[in-house]
Motif scaffolding. Structure first.
Motif, PDB file in Angstrom:
ATOM      1  N   ASP A 118      39.775  87.073 -35.690  1.00  0.00           N
ATOM      2  CA  ASP A 118      39.350  87.546 -34.520  1.00  0.00           C
ATOM      3  C   ASP A 118      39.076  87.729 -33.491  1.00  0.00           C
ATOM      4  OD1 ASP A 118      37.225  85.712 -34.744  1.00  0.00           O
ATOM      5  OD2 ASP A 118      35.369  87.645 -35.106  1.00  0.00           O
ATOM      6  N   MET A 119      39.733  86.770 -32.690  1.00  0.00           N
ATOM      7  CA  MET A 119      39.781  86.683 -31.329  1.00  0.00           C
ATOM      8  C   MET A 119      40.429  87.882 -30.385  1.00  0.00           C
ATOM      9  SD  MET A 119      42.956  84.615 -30.731  1.00  0.00           S
ATOM     10  CE  MET A 119      43.099  84.526 -28.266  1.00  0.00           C
ATOM     11  N   TYR A 120      40.134  87.624 -29.483  1.00  0.00           N
ATOM     12  CA  TYR A 120      40.506  88.875 -28.347  1.00  0.00           C
ATOM     13  C   TYR A 120      39.812  88.405 -26.825  1.00  0.00           C
ATOM     14  CZ  TYR A 120      36.025  91.644 -27.984  1.00  0.00           C
ATOM     15  OH  TYR A 120      34.215  91.375 -27.967  1.00  0.00           O
ATOM     16  N   GLY A 121      40.400  89.359 -25.207  1.00  0.00           N
ATOM     17  CA  GLY A 121      40.255  88.625 -24.562  1.00  0.00           C
ATOM     18  C   GLY A 121      41.199  89.563 -22.963  1.00  0.00           C
ATOM     19  N   VAL A 122      41.344  88.204 -22.254  1.00  0.00           N
ATOM     20  CA  VAL A 122      41.790  88.681 -20.828  1.00  0.00           C
ATOM     21  C   VAL A 122      42.751  87.866 -20.067  1.00  0.00           C
ATOM     22  CG1 VAL A 122      40.601  90.599 -20.554  1.00  0.00           C
ATOM     23  CG2 VAL A 122      39.915  88.420 -19.537  1.00  0.00           C
ATOM     24  N   TYR A 123      43.901  88.262 -19.904  1.00  0.00           N
ATOM     25  CA  TYR A 123      44.244  86.781 -18.673  1.00  0.00           C
ATOM     26  C   TYR A 123      44.366  87.379 -17.430  1.00  0.00           C
ATOM     27  CZ  TYR A 123      47.335  84.094 -15.757  1.00  0.00           C
ATOM     28  OH  TYR A 123      47.808  83.081 -15.800  1.00  0.00           O
ATOM     29  N   LEU A 124      43.508  87.002 -16.960  1.00  0.00           N
ATOM     30  CA  LEU A 124      43.497  87.562 -15.803  1.00  0.00           C
ATOM     31  C   LEU A 124      44.818  86.796 -14.130  1.00  0.00           C
ATOM     32  CD1 LEU A 124      39.942  86.849 -14.903  1.00  0.00           C
ATOM     33  CD2 LEU A 124      40.928  88.668 -15.660  1.00  0.00           C
ATOM     34  N   GLY A 125      45.288  87.426 -13.650  1.00  0.00           N
ATOM     35  CA  GLY A 125      46.553  85.789 -12.597  1.00  0.00           C
ATOM     36  C   GLY A 125      46.338  87.377 -11.131  1.00  0.00           C
ATOM     37  N   TYR A 126      46.626  86.188 -10.099  1.00  0.00           N
ATOM     38  CA  TYR A 126      46.568  86.444  -8.750  1.00  0.00           C
ATOM     39  C   TYR A 126      47.219  86.041  -8.097  1.00  0.00           C
ATOM     40  CZ  TYR A 126      43.831  86.926  -3.835  1.00  0.00           C
ATOM     41  OH  TYR A 126      44.075  86.718  -3.242  1.00  0.00           O
ATOM     42  N   TYR A 127      48.250  87.159  -7.992  1.00  0.00           N
ATOM     43  CA  TYR A 127      49.362  86.882  -7.045  1.00  0.00           C
ATOM     44  C   TYR A 127      49.131  86.389  -5.667  1.00  0.00           C
ATOM     45  CZ  TYR A 127      53.969  87.255  -6.008  1.00  0.00           C
ATOM     46  OH  TYR A 127      55.578  86.931  -5.867  1.00  0.00           O
ATOM     47  N   SER A 162      56.486  84.559 -16.052  1.00  0.00           N
ATOM     48  CA  SER A 162      57.322  84.957 -16.534  1.00  0.00           C
ATOM     49  C   SER A 162      58.164  85.731 -15.462  1.00  0.00           C
ATOM     50  CB  SER A 162      58.165  85.133 -17.884  1.00  0.00           C
ATOM     51  OG  SER A 162      58.146  83.852 -18.701  1.00  0.00           O
ATOM     52  N   MET A 163      56.774  86.734 -15.599  1.00  0.00           N
ATOM     53  CA  MET A 163      56.972  88.169 -14.416  1.00  0.00           C
ATOM     54  C   MET A 163      57.311  87.605 -13.296  1.00  0.00           C
ATOM     55  SD  MET A 163      54.803  90.233 -16.168  1.00  0.00           S
ATOM     56  CE  MET A 163      55.097  92.196 -14.934  1.00  0.00           C
ATOM     57  N   CYS A 164      56.455  86.657 -12.895  1.00  0.00           N
ATOM     58  CA  CYS A 164      56.930  85.860 -11.123  1.00  0.00           C
ATOM     59  C   CYS A 164      58.002  84.659 -11.163  1.00  0.00           C
ATOM     60  CB  CYS A 164      55.300  84.569 -11.146  1.00  0.00           C
ATOM     61  SG  CYS A 164      53.562  85.903 -11.461  1.00  0.00           S
ATOM     62  N   ILE A 165      58.522  84.702 -11.913  1.00  0.00           N
ATOM     63  CA  ILE A 165      59.477  83.776 -12.279  1.00  0.00           C
ATOM     64  C   ILE A 165      60.579  84.818 -11.902  1.00  0.00           C
ATOM     65  CG2 ILE A 165      61.513  82.450 -13.259  1.00  0.00           C
ATOM     66  CD1 ILE A 165      59.244  80.690 -14.330  1.00  0.00           C
ATOM     67  N   LYS A 166      60.713  85.994 -12.101  1.00  0.00           N
ATOM     68  CA  LYS A 166      61.788  86.825 -12.204  1.00  0.00           C
ATOM     69  C   LYS A 166      61.480  87.273 -10.894  1.00  0.00           C
ATOM     70  CE  LYS A 166      65.052  89.855 -13.215  1.00  0.00           C
ATOM     71  NZ  LYS A 166      64.399  91.413 -13.779  1.00  0.00           N
ATOM     72  N   ILE A 167      60.472  87.611 -10.092  1.00  0.00           N
ATOM     73  CA  ILE A 167      60.356  88.348  -9.035  1.00  0.00           C
ATOM     74  C   ILE A 167      61.594  86.951  -8.143  1.00  0.00           C
ATOM     75  CG2 ILE A 167      58.472  88.626  -7.344  1.00  0.00           C
ATOM     76  CD1 ILE A 167      56.791  89.768  -9.111  1.00  0.00           C
ATOM     77  N   GLU A 190      57.014  75.034  -7.523  1.00  0.00           N
ATOM     78  CA  GLU A 190      56.143  74.843  -6.884  1.00  0.00           C
ATOM     79  C   GLU A 190      54.867  76.358  -6.517  1.00  0.00           C
ATOM     80  OE1 GLU A 190      57.484  73.785  -2.596  1.00  0.00           O
ATOM     81  OE2 GLU A 190      58.006  71.753  -2.908  1.00  0.00           O
ATOM     82  N   LEU A 191      56.006  77.277  -5.950  1.00  0.00           N
ATOM     83  CA  LEU A 191      55.258  78.866  -6.387  1.00  0.00           C
ATOM     84  C   LEU A 191      54.307  78.779  -7.930  1.00  0.00           C
ATOM     85  CD1 LEU A 191      57.234  81.092  -4.167  1.00  0.00           C
ATOM     86  CD2 LEU A 191      54.857  80.370  -4.199  1.00  0.00           C
ATOM     87  N   LEU A 192      55.031  78.256  -8.873  1.00  0.00           N
ATOM     88  CA  LEU A 192      55.054  78.451 -10.286  1.00  0.00           C
ATOM     89  C   LEU A 192      53.572  77.033 -10.543  1.00  0.00           C
ATOM     90  CD1 LEU A 192      55.220  79.151 -12.733  1.00  0.00           C
ATOM     91  CD2 LEU A 192      56.260  77.457 -13.538  1.00  0.00           C
ATOM     92  N   LYS A 193      53.556  76.134 -10.222  1.00  0.00           N
ATOM     93  CA  LYS A 193      51.948  75.603 -10.444  1.00  0.00           C
ATOM     94  C   LYS A 193      51.073  76.024  -9.101  1.00  0.00           C
ATOM     95  CE  LYS A 193      54.638  70.966  -9.983  1.00  0.00           C
ATOM     96  NZ  LYS A 193      55.410  69.575  -9.745  1.00  0.00           N
ATOM     97  N   SER A 238      64.863  86.927  -8.068  1.00  0.00           N
ATOM     98  CA  SER A 238      65.219  88.102  -7.288  1.00  0.00           C
ATOM     99  C   SER A 238      65.162  88.034  -5.590  1.00  0.00           C
ATOM    100  CB  SER A 238      64.720  89.341  -7.234  1.00  0.00           C
ATOM    101  OG  SER A 238      62.995  89.368  -7.083  1.00  0.00           O
ATOM    102  N   LYS A 239      64.316  87.362  -5.281  1.00  0.00           N
ATOM    103  CA  LYS A 239      64.144  87.210  -4.263  1.00  0.00           C
ATOM    104  C   LYS A 239      64.887  86.059  -3.100  1.00  0.00           C
ATOM    105  CE  LYS A 239      59.374  88.846  -3.207  1.00  0.00           C
ATOM    106  NZ  LYS A 239      58.088  88.280  -2.712  1.00  0.00           N
ATOM    107  N   ASN A 240      65.588  85.186  -4.315  1.00  0.00           N
ATOM    108  CA  ASN A 240      66.778  84.094  -3.936  1.00  0.00           C
ATOM    109  C   ASN A 240      65.614  83.353  -3.250  1.00  0.00           C
ATOM    110  OD1 ASN A 240      69.172  85.728  -4.478  1.00  0.00           O
ATOM    111  ND2 ASN A 240      69.057  87.051  -3.045  1.00  0.00           N
ATOM    112  N   TYR A 241      64.977  82.641  -3.971  1.00  0.00           N
ATOM    113  CA  TYR A 241      64.187  81.631  -3.583  1.00  0.00           C
ATOM    114  C   TYR A 241      64.060  80.337  -3.863  1.00  0.00           C
ATOM    115  CZ  TYR A 241      59.328  84.391  -1.622  1.00  0.00           C
ATOM    116  OH  TYR A 241      59.347  85.127  -1.425  1.00  0.00           O
ATOM    117  N   SER A 242      64.834  79.133  -3.671  1.00  0.00           N
ATOM    118  CA  SER A 242      65.995  77.931  -4.597  1.00  0.00           C
ATOM    119  C   SER A 242      64.697  77.242  -5.872  1.00  0.00           C
ATOM    120  CB  SER A 242      65.244  77.263  -2.801  1.00  0.00           C
ATOM    121  OG  SER A 242      64.179  76.834  -2.885  1.00  0.00           O
ATOM    122  N   TYR A 243      65.163  76.728  -6.445  1.00  0.00           N
ATOM    123  CA  TYR A 243      64.516  76.214  -7.446  1.00  0.00           C
ATOM    124  C   TYR A 243      63.333  75.407  -6.988  1.00  0.00           C
ATOM    125  CZ  TYR A 243      63.169  73.517 -11.690  1.00  0.00           C
ATOM    126  OH  TYR A 243      63.039  72.818 -12.731  1.00  0.00           O
TER     127      TYR A 243
END
Length: 270
Positions: free
Chosen positions: A256-265, A116-121, A134-137, A124-129
């Protein structure tokens, strides 16, 4: 760019997502209550017993379309653990005259928060839908969710030797890239942080564009402790504390689960 209607399921922190888009006048959000696929601790098959009613998706899609929103994007939590993706597909098939795009995020709360943070970026850059889709995928494919769990359903039973060692198991490392199956069985509590850290270092060659989101189940202190331990190993890590995930996720992985999400922008020339 025309207004985007984004439909998300409920396996996330709704308020966190709303805060991301609170100033985005060209985004309209909708949240669908979803059901976690029930797991039987005595069997390994976690198949869907039946498909839930896709009516909620149909209603939201129609509401967006009737209000003049024709860019409708549905982002679902991993279809491994929810019925959301299948329900959305059924709704799309029924509403053949309305264009809808569906993306399986292959993750849950913190991962969808990052997407969602990526979509907001991009907005803000006025990219087309089209470019946003495509960037989301691309971002979905680049991300990885790592879970540490002691849920008994992950108990190793394939060999007599693994059964012999099961009383000493302290946790299982489960990753989205392995369809949330066990990647590693862990036998020493003190080694878990080292194992997680090695997973981070090995992710995409560990470049400075990696965003790390730490989370936990019902015990929020685990996420904070994990953040501290990772910072102790490397103070240059880009870590965000997501906090506790929804009860639906803990239903699947355990409290008791825990962990990390890794995003490579990294933006591609699309």
């Amino acid at each position: 760019m025309s207004k985007i209607g984004i439909i998300l399921d409920s396996i996330l922190d709704k308020q966190k997502i709303e805060n991301i888009f609170k100033d985005a006048s060209d985004v309209s959000l909708s949240f669908i209550e979803t059901e976690v696929i029930k797991t039987d601790l005595n069997i390994s098959d976690m198949g869907i017993q039946k498909l839930a009613n896709p009516k909620d998706y149909i209603d939201e899609i129609k509401a967006f379309h009737d209000s003049g929103i024709y860019n409708i994007l549905i982002i679902t939590s991993s279809k491994k653990m929810t019925r959301s993706y299948e329900n959305a597909l059924l709704a799309k098939d029924i509403l053949k005259d309305i264009k809808v795009d569906i993306v399986d995020a292959h993750t849950f709360g913190p991962g969808i928060y990052y997407l969602s943070m990526c979509i907001k970026i991009w907005i803000s850059k006025n990219y087309s839908y089209q470019k946003i889709k495509e960037l989301l995928k691309v971002q979905v494919d680049k991300g990885m969710t790592i879970v540490v769990t002691s849920n008994p359903r992950y108990k190793e039973t394939r060999t007599w030797f693994q059964n012999l060692l099961s009383p000493w198991v302290v946790g299982y490392l489960v990753v989205s890239s392995n369809n949330y199956e066990v990647k590693q069985v862990m036998y020493k509590q003190k080694n878990i942080i080292d194992i997680l850290y090695q997973q981070i270092l090995g992710f995409k060659g560990f470049k400075d564009k990696i965003n790390i989101f730490v989370y936990s189940g019902k015990f929020g202190a685990k996420a904070k402790l994990l953040q501290h331990e990772l910072y102790t190993k490397n103070k240059d890590l880009n870590i965000t504390l997501y906090g506790e995930v929804s009860s639906q996720v803990t239903t699947y992985f355990g409290d008791d689960m825990y962990g990390v999400y890794l995003g490579y922008y990294e933006e591609m020339d699309l």
